[in-house]
Design a protein around this motif. Structure first.
Motif, PDB file in Angstrom:
ATOM      1  N   PHE A  15       0.811  -1.192   0.000  1.00 48.02           N
ATOM      2  CA  PHE A  15       0.000   0.000   0.000  1.00 48.02           C
ATOM      3  C   PHE A  15       0.849   1.247   0.000  1.00 48.02           C
ATOM      4  O   PHE A  15       1.831   1.323   0.657  1.00 48.02           O
ATOM      5  N   ALA A  16       0.385   2.227  -0.678  1.00 45.71           N
ATOM      6  CA  ALA A  16       1.226   3.319  -1.002  1.00 45.71           C
ATOM      7  C   ALA A  16       0.838   4.567  -0.286  1.00 45.71           C
ATOM      8  O   ALA A  16      -0.273   4.736   0.133  1.00 45.71           O
ATOM      9  N   MET A  17       1.756   5.453  -0.183  1.00 50.00           N
ATOM     10  CA  MET A  17       1.575   6.860  -0.067  1.00 50.00           C
ATOM     11  C   MET A  17       0.489   7.298   0.872  1.00 50.00           C
ATOM     12  O   MET A  17      -0.021   8.342   0.697  1.00 50.00           O
ATOM     13  N   SER A  18       0.019   6.564   1.730  1.00 50.92           N
ATOM     14  CA  SER A  18      -0.831   6.932   2.818  1.00 50.92           C
ATOM     15  C   SER A  18      -1.864   7.986   2.499  1.00 50.92           C
ATOM     16  O   SER A  18      -1.607   9.161   2.619  1.00 50.92           O
ATOM     17  N   PHE A  19      -3.014   7.591   2.032  1.00 46.97           N
ATOM     18  CA  PHE A  19      -4.141   8.502   2.026  1.00 46.97           C
ATOM     19  C   PHE A  19      -4.874   8.240   3.322  1.00 46.97           C
ATOM     20  O   PHE A  19      -5.776   7.437   3.455  1.00 46.97           O
ATOM     21  N   SER A  20      -4.474   8.990   4.369  1.00 47.14           N
ATOM     22  CA  SER A  20      -4.707   8.554   5.744  1.00 47.14           C
ATOM     23  C   SER A  20      -6.165   8.615   6.166  1.00 47.14           C
ATOM     24  O   SER A  20      -6.538   7.991   7.145  1.00 47.14           O
ATOM     25  N   ASN A  21      -7.027   9.331   5.482  1.00 47.26           N
ATOM     26  CA  ASN A  21      -8.420   9.341   5.904  1.00 47.26           C
ATOM     27  C   ASN A  21      -9.119   8.023   5.635  1.00 47.26           C
ATOM     28  O   ASN A  21     -10.202   7.775   6.136  1.00 47.26           O
ATOM     29  N   VAL A  22      -8.510   7.181   4.814  1.00 43.32           N
ATOM     30  CA  VAL A  22      -9.212   5.995   4.347  1.00 43.32           C
ATOM     31  C   VAL A  22      -9.201   4.877   5.355  1.00 43.32           C
ATOM     32  O   VAL A  22     -10.094   4.048   5.385  1.00 43.32           O
ATOM     33  N   PHE A  23      -8.209   4.815   6.225  1.00 43.34           N
ATOM     34  CA  PHE A  23      -7.980   3.590   6.977  1.00 43.34           C
ATOM     35  C   PHE A  23      -8.647   3.617   8.342  1.00 43.34           C
ATOM     36  O   PHE A  23      -8.524   4.567   9.089  1.00 43.34           O
ATOM     37  N   ALA A  24      -9.316   2.557   8.695  1.00 44.09           N
ATOM     38  CA  ALA A  24     -10.096   2.510   9.929  1.00 44.09           C
ATOM     39  C   ALA A  24      -9.249   2.034  11.092  1.00 44.09           C
ATOM     40  O   ALA A  24      -8.663   0.972  11.044  1.00 44.09           O
ATOM     41  N   GLN A  25      -9.204   2.822  12.153  1.00 45.81           N
ATOM     42  CA  GLN A  25      -8.376   2.482  13.307  1.00 45.81           C
ATOM     43  C   GLN A  25      -8.837   1.198  13.975  1.00 45.81           C
ATOM     44  O   GLN A  25      -8.037   0.388  14.410  1.00 45.81           O
ATOM     45  N   ASP A  26     -10.128   1.007  14.071  1.00 49.64           N
ATOM     46  CA  ASP A  26     -10.644  -0.115  14.840  1.00 49.64           C
ATOM     47  C   ASP A  26     -11.155  -1.244  13.958  1.00 49.64           C
ATOM     48  O   ASP A  26     -11.943  -2.068  14.387  1.00 49.64           O
ATOM     49  N   GLN A  27     -10.696  -1.282  12.715  1.00 48.36           N
ATOM     50  CA  GLN A  27     -11.086  -2.373  11.819  1.00 48.36           C
ATOM     51  C   GLN A  27     -10.270  -3.602  12.185  1.00 48.36           C
ATOM     52  O   GLN A  27      -9.129  -3.748  11.800  1.00 48.36           O
ATOM     53  N   ASN A  28     -10.842  -4.509  12.939  1.00 47.08           N
ATOM     54  CA  ASN A  28     -10.091  -5.637  13.471  1.00 47.08           C
ATOM     55  C   ASN A  28      -9.980  -6.765  12.465  1.00 47.08           C
ATOM     56  O   ASN A  28     -10.876  -6.994  11.669  1.00 47.08           O
ATOM     57  N   ILE A  71       4.793   3.698   2.379  1.00 43.55           N
ATOM     58  CA  ILE A  71       4.354   5.086   2.312  1.00 43.55           C
ATOM     59  C   ILE A  71       5.301   5.910   1.449  1.00 43.55           C
ATOM     60  O   ILE A  71       5.336   7.133   1.536  1.00 43.55           O
ATOM     61  N   GLY A  72       6.096   5.235   0.614  1.00 42.99           N
ATOM     62  CA  GLY A  72       7.003   5.943  -0.266  1.00 42.99           C
ATOM     63  C   GLY A  72       8.351   6.241   0.342  1.00 42.99           C
ATOM     64  O   GLY A  72       9.161   6.933  -0.264  1.00 42.99           O
ATOM     65  N   LEU A  73       8.599   5.740   1.539  1.00 45.13           N
ATOM     66  CA  LEU A  73       9.895   5.864   2.188  1.00 45.13           C
ATOM     67  C   LEU A  73      10.473   4.469   2.372  1.00 45.13           C
ATOM     68  O   LEU A  73       9.736   3.488   2.410  1.00 45.13           O
ATOM     69  N   PRO A  74      11.799   4.345   2.477  1.00 47.34           N
ATOM     70  CA  PRO A  74      12.388   3.011   2.684  1.00 47.34           C
ATOM     71  C   PRO A  74      11.810   2.347   3.916  1.00 47.34           C
ATOM     72  O   PRO A  74      11.602   2.981   4.949  1.00 47.34           O
ATOM     73  N   ALA A  75      11.548   1.046   3.801  1.00 48.13           N
ATOM     74  CA  ALA A  75      10.992   0.304   4.922  1.00 48.13           C
ATOM     75  C   ALA A  75      12.016   0.234   6.045  1.00 48.13           C
ATOM     76  O   ALA A  75      13.199   0.066   5.825  1.00 48.13           O
ATOM     77  N   SER A  76      11.530   0.374   7.270  1.00 39.83           N
ATOM     78  CA  SER A  76      12.402   0.219   8.426  1.00 39.83           C
ATOM     79  C   SER A  76      12.817  -1.232   8.559  1.00 39.83           C
ATOM     80  O   SER A  76      12.042  -2.148   8.300  1.00 39.83           O
ATOM     81  N   VAL A  77      14.065  -1.454   8.988  1.00 42.07           N
ATOM     82  CA  VAL A  77      14.502  -2.826   9.274  1.00 42.07           C
ATOM     83  C   VAL A  77      13.604  -3.450  10.327  1.00 42.07           C
ATOM     84  O   VAL A  77      13.346  -4.646  10.336  1.00 42.07           O
ATOM     85  N   GLY A  78      13.100  -2.628  11.233  1.00 44.71           N
ATOM     86  CA  GLY A  78      12.221  -3.140  12.272  1.00 44.71           C
ATOM     87  C   GLY A  78      10.821  -3.432  11.794  1.00 44.71           C
ATOM     88  O   GLY A  78      10.014  -3.979  12.536  1.00 44.71           O
ATOM     89  N   GLY A  79      10.502  -3.084  10.547  1.00 47.70           N
ATOM     90  CA  GLY A  79       9.184  -3.356  10.025  1.00 47.70           C
ATOM     91  C   GLY A  79       8.162  -2.347  10.504  1.00 47.70           C
ATOM     92  O   GLY A  79       8.475  -1.315  11.080  1.00 47.70           O
ATOM     93  N   ILE A  80       6.913  -2.658  10.264  1.00 45.15           N
ATOM     94  CA  ILE A  80       5.829  -1.782  10.676  1.00 45.15           C
ATOM     95  C   ILE A  80       5.793  -1.688  12.199  1.00 45.15           C
ATOM     96  O   ILE A  80       6.081  -2.646  12.913  1.00 45.15           O
ATOM     97  N   THR A  81       5.456  -0.510  12.712  1.00 45.17           N
ATOM     98  CA  THR A  81       5.353  -0.315  14.153  1.00 45.17           C
ATOM     99  C   THR A  81       4.254  -1.203  14.720  1.00 45.17           C
ATOM    100  O   THR A  81       3.159  -1.289  14.164  1.00 45.17           O
ATOM    101  N   ILE A  82       4.544  -1.871  15.824  1.00 43.50           N
ATOM    102  CA  ILE A  82       3.569  -2.735  16.479  1.00 43.50           C
ATOM    103  C   ILE A  82       3.304  -2.210  17.888  1.00 43.50           C
ATOM    104  O   ILE A  82       4.230  -2.002  18.668  1.00 43.50           O
ATOM    105  N   LEU A  83       2.033  -1.971  18.187  1.00 46.79           N
ATOM    106  CA  LEU A  83       1.613  -1.534  19.505  1.00 46.79           C
ATOM    107  C   LEU A  83       0.832  -2.654  20.176  1.00 46.79           C
ATOM    108  O   LEU A  83       0.147  -3.439  19.514  1.00 46.79           O
ATOM    109  N   GLU A  84       0.929  -2.724  21.495  1.00 48.30           N
ATOM    110  CA  GLU A  84       0.098  -3.621  22.277  1.00 48.30           C
ATOM    111  C   GLU A  84      -0.442  -2.837  23.458  1.00 48.30           C
ATOM    112  O   GLU A  84       0.328  -2.215  24.199  1.00 48.30           O
TER     113      GLU A  84
END
Length: 750
Positions: A15-28, A71-84
């Motif tokens: 997924f690209a370039m973050s059109f941030s209004n589209v994504f649902a925070q609580d979409q499980n 999001i159009g930037l190099p991927a972090s070695v750590g990958g996507i941020t994970i929260l718990e």
């Protein structure tokens, strides 16, 4: 960040370039779908914030974690941020990668994707995040679990039990997750590539009259993971072909005995490390206290605190180059002493042994709906201490074959290693971030909605580093250290607006801004880092359109980030045996257009379609190496496609669900000169789920069911090559997508 060429631990997502209004925070991601590693589809309504689930759990690289979201930037070695439980799993992913203490599990109550603006406002960071919540105690007895496996011998067991303790609201929850994954290749020195154990247990107290809950949970994690690469023949048009004796994805390019030799950068002692032992194992202990309480004035007080203690060990080798040796060159096989002729691979070995880290975090917030406003105010505290982080380095040679053998050659010691610690890293100390934030979701009118917020953050660095040049056999006993005392102030904010022109059609716009300076990790080499403020503004505008049969969002986005840091292990294009580490600070600019559509033409059938056009380029990308000056400004960013596409059909009938996921990546540049690239490729998944009854379900998933093979990522050792033709027919190494894999699962819930 620890970005070394070719080190791609997680797949840069579609997924690209973050059109941030589209994504649902609580979409499980549902329990059944996440277990089957499949795509959950959902139909959007006329609120553009409620987009479909982002399919981040489908990772084409491995089973150990979610895919990265591009999001159009190099991927972090750590990958996507994970929260718990609304807190980052680890303060910083190096040396403790998040997948060493977190996996998708039935011991998580739910898991979903956090939108970019929400991550900016709650963490002050740029990007997307997977947010998950621990399965807390339940008022009735429940047991749920999953057993998964593959035809390669992968086994994963996952179970959680919860129920009441007493009649006054006390409950319990306990879970165990074990993963034994041989992957798709045979290491030779160990049966498993990924062996991870995670155990959770805790209690929940529910207050009367639904006033809230109190939770205290303990988690223990033990994990080691090895990373493989592929050898292939590079050809015209970016094609990567298999070579005799090495099957991409089914052969191991990790030294056969799994043993590497280092010099400890702290003590100066030489030692051997084993890829299947403590030198590559991460252990951690985590205590979370979290919950909420509804105050009499209508405000909901929510809190989440964490103490995380870990001993983080990383050990791996990265391929740098491949060349041909004749008998007269003097290479011998280390284990037998016999003369070796043929292809020789140069390897960089790295080990950070049992680095103690301490994380103490807390988030405290108040939330209330007041008329047309949904208000949140909060405080976030993060303390991090790392005790004498060091990365010991050495170079060695190995044969180029499945399960390669270590070589002794010119310039190596009697064990086959040389240039100990010429690129070693060291830093020590603590970081602290204290932030306050507030945001509001304001329904201005039936047609107009605003969401806005601001975070203010103060960051402190307190530690030491070594400015002494890393020469052969470097260690701290012969080096000096200097103090690090830095203080930074950051601002992050976002503004999102949507307007319904008609009932089902409207416009949206957003602006997002984040800042950062440096971290202790920025001081890991002898080069004093650039710690000027890095600013990341993002702006976008688009439309949304919803009918009974489809929902569409289309948006153009602009993103830029300055003072980006990358460290390359460069190979001299004039001498394959000469390497040099280069620290580069630069800027990236990305312009993109993304369209996301969900189509539901008839009952039971869903088709998700996403396409992105983007143009991420380097700016101010200059450095010196091997006596030359290089400038690669305006070149396309590595490993990022200009065209991305995803097609996800699914059909449900009675107790059955049939689904597939196709991802298209256009050509990706494999070196910073943009001379080398990989041809366009597809990644694909498919599966069938059968829900036998309310309690038992079965799933079958096929990874890469079109049985494609090929390389991806970067080409190790080729960073400075500007003439692709000299590489045609040459053996190169790099990362790859998983080969054809069949996975089966059974899940239960009582």
């Amino acid at each position: 960040m620890k970005k070394t060429n070719g080190l791609t631990l997680v797949l840069g997502g579609l997924f690209a370039m973050s059109f941030s209004n589209v994504f649902a925070q609580d979409q499980n991601i549902s329990k059944q779908d996440s277990i089957a590693i499949e795509k959950q589809t959902s139909k959007t309504d006329n609120d553009p914030e409620k987009g479909g689930d982002r399919n981040v759990m489908l990772n084409a690289a491995n089973n150990s974690g979610p895919r990265d979201v591009n999001i159009g930037l190099p991927a972090s070695v750590g990958g996507i941020t994970i929260l718990e439980n609304d807190l980052p799993l680890v303060y910083f992913f190096w040396p403790e990668l998040p997948n060493k203490s977190w996996r998708q599990s039935v011991s998580l109550k739910n898991t979903g994707l956090l939108k970019m603006e929400d991550l900016a406002l709650s963490m002050g960071d740029l990007g997307f995040a997977v947010n998950s919540y621990t399965q807390n105690g339940t008022k009735d007895f429940h047991v749920k679990g999953n057993l998964s496996g593959s035809h390669f011998g992968w086994f994963q067991g996952d179970v959680n039990v919860s129920g009441p303790i007493s009649k006054n609201g006390w409950t319990y929850s306990a879970g165990a997750f074990v993963n034994f994954d041989p992957s798709t290749y045979d290491l030779g020195f160990n049966k498993y590539v990924d062996q991870t154990k995670i155990f959770r247990a805790g209690v929940t107290k529910y207050f009367k009259d639904d006033k809230g809950e109190f939770n205290i949970f303990y988690k223990y994690a033990d994990s080691y993971i090895n990373t493989n690469y592929a050898v292939f023949e590079y050809g015209p048009n970016g094609e990567a072909s298999e070579v005799d004796g090495f099957d991409i994805g089914n052969s191991s390019y990790i030294v056969r005995d799994g043993k590497l030799r280092f010099k400890d950068a702290i003590t100066g002692d030489y030692y051997w490390g084993s890829l299947d032992g403590a030198a590559n194992t991460n252990t951690s202990h985590t205590v979370d206290v979290f919950g909420n309480y509804k105050l009499d004035n209508g405000w909901n007080f929510k809190y989440s605190t964490r103490m995380h203690l870990a001993k983080a060990s990383l050990m791996y080798s990265i391929p740098l180059s491949i060349f041909t040796a004749e008998a007269s060159d003097g290479y011998t096989i280390a284990s037998t002493g016999e003369t070796y002729t043929g292809n020789v691979g140069t390897q960089l070995a790295m080990n950070s042994p049992e680095i103690p880290t301490t994380h103490i975090m807390g988030r405290f917030s108040l939330n209330k709906k007041i008329k047309n406003h949904d208000l949140t105010f909060g405080i976030l505290e993060q303390y991090y201490h790392v005790d004498k982080y060091h990365s010991n380095r050495s170079l060695f040679f190995q044969t180029v074959e499945d399960q390669p053998q270590r070589l002794i050659g010119p310039g190596t010691d009697e064990s086959g290693f040389y240039a100990y610690n010429t690129s070693a890293e060291y830093f020590n100390g603590a970081e602290n971030k204290l932030a306050v934030y507030g945001n509001d979701s304001w329904q201005v009118s039936d047609k107009f909605k605003l969401k806005y917020g601001l975070m203010l953050r103060h960051q402190l660095l307190d530690g030491d580093y070594s400015p002494t040049t890393r020469t052969t056999d470097w260690d701290l006993t012969q080096a000096t250290t200097e103090d690090i005392n830095k203080s930074f102030f950051h601002v992050a904010g976002s503004l999102n607006a949507s307007y319904n022109i008609t009932k089902n059609f409207g416009a949206l716009a957003n602006f997002l801004y984040t800042e950062e300076n440096g971290r202790l990790e920025s001081f890991s080499t002898a080069v004093y880092p650039s710690i000027v403020k890095s600013r990341s503004p993002l702006a976008g505008a688009g439309i949304f359109w919803n009918t009974d049969y489809f929902s569409l969002v289309s948006q153009a986005t602009y993103l830029t980030k300055n003072n980006y840091l990358t460290r390359y292990n460069l190979v001299n294009p004039e001498d394959d045996t000469e390497t040099q580490q280069a620290t580069i600070f630069y800027k990236i600019q990305t312009l993109g257009w993304t369209t996301d559509m969900m189509i539901t033409p008839f009952k039971g059938f869903n088709l998700h379609y996403l396409i992105t056009f983007q143009d991420p380029v380097y700016k101010d990308f200059t450095f010196s190496a091997f006596g030359n000056d290089y400038d690669y400004s305006d070149n396309t960013v590595l490993e990022i496609s200009n065209v991305l596409m995803e097609i996800d059909p699914s059909y449900s009938v009675d107790k059955w669900r049939f689904w597939a996921s196709f991802r298209y990546f256009s050509k990706q540049y494999a070196n910073i000169t943009n001379a080398l690239y990989f041809a366009p490729r597809w990644e694909n998944f498919g599966g069938i789920n059968y829900q036998y009854n309310d309690h038992i379900g079965f799933g079958a998933t096929v990874v890469n069911f079109l049985n494609q093979t090929g390389a991806k990522g970067t080409i190790n050792g080729a960073e400075l090559i500007d003439d692709a033709s000299q590489y045609y027919g040459q053996l190169l190494s790099g990362s790859y997508i998983r080969p054809f894999t069949v996975q089966l699962s059974v899940n239960f819930n009582f």
